[in-house]
Design an enzyme around this catalytic site. Structure first.
Site, PDB file in Angstrom:
ATOM      1  CD1 TRP A 104      57.107  24.591  -8.997  1.00  0.00           C
ATOM      2  CD2 TRP A 104      58.554  24.844 -10.687  1.00  0.00           C
ATOM      3  NE1 TRP A 104      58.100  25.445  -8.584  1.00  0.00           N
ATOM      4  CE2 TRP A 104      58.991  25.616  -9.590  1.00  0.00           C
ATOM      5  CE3 TRP A 104      59.305  24.850 -11.861  1.00  0.00           C
ATOM      6  CZ2 TRP A 104      60.158  26.385  -9.634  1.00  0.00           C
ATOM      7  CZ3 TRP A 104      60.461  25.612 -11.917  1.00  0.00           C
ATOM      8  CH2 TRP A 104      60.876  26.371 -10.821  1.00  0.00           C
ATOM      9  CG  ASP A 173      57.992  18.249 -10.224  1.00  0.00           C
ATOM     10  OD1 ASP A 173      58.811  17.960  -9.321  1.00  0.00           O
ATOM     11  OD2 ASP A 173      57.926  19.372 -10.754  1.00  0.00           O
ATOM     12  CE  LYS A 197      62.715  23.995  -4.988  1.00  0.00           C
ATOM     13  NZ  LYS A 197      61.945  23.567  -6.134  1.00  0.00           N
TER      14      LYS A 197
HETATM   15  C1  LIG Z   1      61.859  23.930  -7.621  1.00  0.00           C
HETATM   16  C2  LIG Z   1      60.944  23.066  -8.382  1.00  0.00           C
HETATM   17  C3  LIG Z   1      61.212  22.704  -9.712  1.00  0.00           C
HETATM   18  C4  LIG Z   1      62.425  23.194 -10.458  1.00  0.00           C
HETATM   19  O1  LIG Z   1      63.551  22.544  -9.985  1.00  0.00           O
HETATM   20  P1  LIG Z   1      65.001  22.789 -10.639  1.00  0.00           P
HETATM   21  O2  LIG Z   1      65.780  21.709  -9.951  1.00  0.00           O
HETATM   22  O3  LIG Z   1      65.414  24.159 -10.264  1.00  0.00           O
HETATM   23  O4  LIG Z   1      64.896  22.578 -12.093  1.00  0.00           O
HETATM   24  C5  LIG Z   1      60.321  21.875 -10.353  1.00  0.00           C
HETATM   25  N1  LIG Z   1      59.211  21.422  -9.739  1.00  0.00           N
HETATM   26  C6  LIG Z   1      58.915  21.758  -8.465  1.00  0.00           C
HETATM   27  C7  LIG Z   1      57.672  21.225  -7.832  1.00  0.00           C
HETATM   28  C8  LIG Z   1      59.772  22.588  -7.754  1.00  0.00           C
HETATM   29  O5  LIG Z   1      59.478  22.919  -6.489  1.00  0.00           O
END
Ligand SMILES: *Cc1c(COP(=O)(O)O)cnc(C)c1O
Length: 361
Positions: A104, A173, A197
């Site tokens: 990511w 993030d 998540k």
């Molecule tokens: C799943 C995830 C993403 C992507 O998320 P989307 O909402 O599908 O764009 C980005 N960063 C992390 C750490 C993730 O676990």
């Protein structure tokens, strides 16, 4: 039926607290006496105002946020934030620092590249397939922000302390560990988290942003890509993802009122993680893929002695009602995602299964 539900270890979309799902179900046809479903109500109605404002208030209480921060709901997932952040904050030659800790983070860096924005990768754990969190990082004192991925969903690593950036605001993030522990917010200029998540369904990304940063943002980009558009309209410049925000509101209520806040949530998550990691550490059958000091309490990634055994492990687990244990397709192996909503009961069932699978093999 509720009693046919499995122990869900999916990485995302992932398990939600059962009381939240039950509340959605029981109020689905007639939300709060409105005579309508939450999916049929105007976002400009007092019913929805109450939902979104309560979600914002609970976020502020859970994280001890003062008035320096906005709490926003944006669509496009965490993936859109990879582009939106540089578009808003990397104007006039400004540069951002990135730490590359996995899939990511790499995607976040790529968006800055695509947009042709100045940036540096100040540390990376790519040399060992992202199995650790880099230490002693030197950040550029004049960077606009320092981007990190607090939990690496695919590689199974997590930042357990946050780096000293010499005053450069951290942009994090936090998709896969948001609301899993208390935070010292003074370090962060912005946090974003795709909901699916740890806090809700897919389709909505929560963004927490410091107001003084927002004042430096670029306004020469389309309205829907400006943080200021969301901040000035309480995330309702256009129709927001109402159902997702409603679910988040209920998850936050569960976090506050049932789990008792983020300190208690963190202790619970540590106890769950310890159960699985202790088993892995005391066996030469299972092997954790991440370095001990960098292991994630949200995504436990591990290998078995052979790929055949991994395949059989996942199949037998599935047959026993333990779902979602396959590692990400880019890395293989096994992964148990044990976010906030994964219960101790689920983790115990997994640990018992792991013990008996080891004995049989
Ligand atoms: C799943 C995830 C993403 C992507 O998320 P989307 O909402 O599908 O764009 C980005 N960063 C992390 C750490 C993730 O676990």
């Amino acid at each position: 039926m509720a009693d046919k539900r499995i122990f869900n270890f999916n990485a995302g979309p992932a398990a939600l607290p059962l009381p939240v799902l039950e509340e959605i179900q029981s109020s689905f046809l007639n939300f709060n006496g409105s005579g309508m479903s939450i999916t049929e109500i105007s976002h400009r109605s007092p019913w929805f105002d109450q939902v979104i404002n309560d979600a914002v208030d609970r976020t502020k209480r859970l994280l001890n946020l003062d008035d320096r921060y906005h709490v926003l709901f944006v669509q496009g997932g965490a993936s859109l934030q990879f582009a939106m952040a540089p578009m808003n904050f990397l104007t006039d030659g400004k540069s951002a620092d990135f730490v590359n800790t996995g899939t990511w983070s790499t995607k976040a860096i790529n968006e800055a590249k695509i947009l042709n924005k100045n940036h540096s990768v100040v540390a990376s754990s790519e040399d060992r397939n992202f199995c650790y969190i880099p230490k002693d990082i030197r950040f550029n004192p004049d960077a606009a922000y320092a981007h990190i991925t607090t939990n690496n969903t695919i590689k199974g690593t997590q930042w357990h302390t946050f780096p000293d950036t010499n005053g450069v605001p951290i942009m994090a993030d936090m998709s896969s560990d948001f609301m899993s522990r208390p935070l010292d917010m003074d370090k962060f200029g912005m946090i974003y988290a795709g909901a699916q998540k740890n806090i809700g369904p897919s389709g909505v990304c929560m963004v927490i942003i410091r107001k003084d940063l927002l004042e430096t943002a670029n306004n020469e980009i389309p309205s829907m890509l400006r943080y200021s558009t969301f901040a000035s309209k309480n995330s309702m410049y256009n129709t927001p993802p109402c159902f997702g925000i409603y679910t988040i509101q209920l998850v936050l209520k569960w976090l506050e009122e049932t789990m008792g806040g983020l300190e208690k949530m963190e202790a619970h998550n540590q106890a769950k993680g310890k159960l699985i990691y202790d088993l892995i550490d005391n066996s030469d059958f299972y092997r954790a893929t991440a370095d001990k000091d960098s292991r994630s309490l949200m995504n436990v990634t591990f290998r078995l002695p052979t790929e055949e055994l991994e395949k059989s492990f996942i199949e037998k687990a599935t047959a026993k009602g333990l779902g979602g244990l396959k590692g990400h397709r880019s890395v293989g192996g096994c992964r148990a995602s044990i976010y906030n909503a994964a219960t101790m009961e689920a983790v115990q069932a997994l640990v018992e299964f792991m013990e008996s699978f080891k004995k049989e093999s």
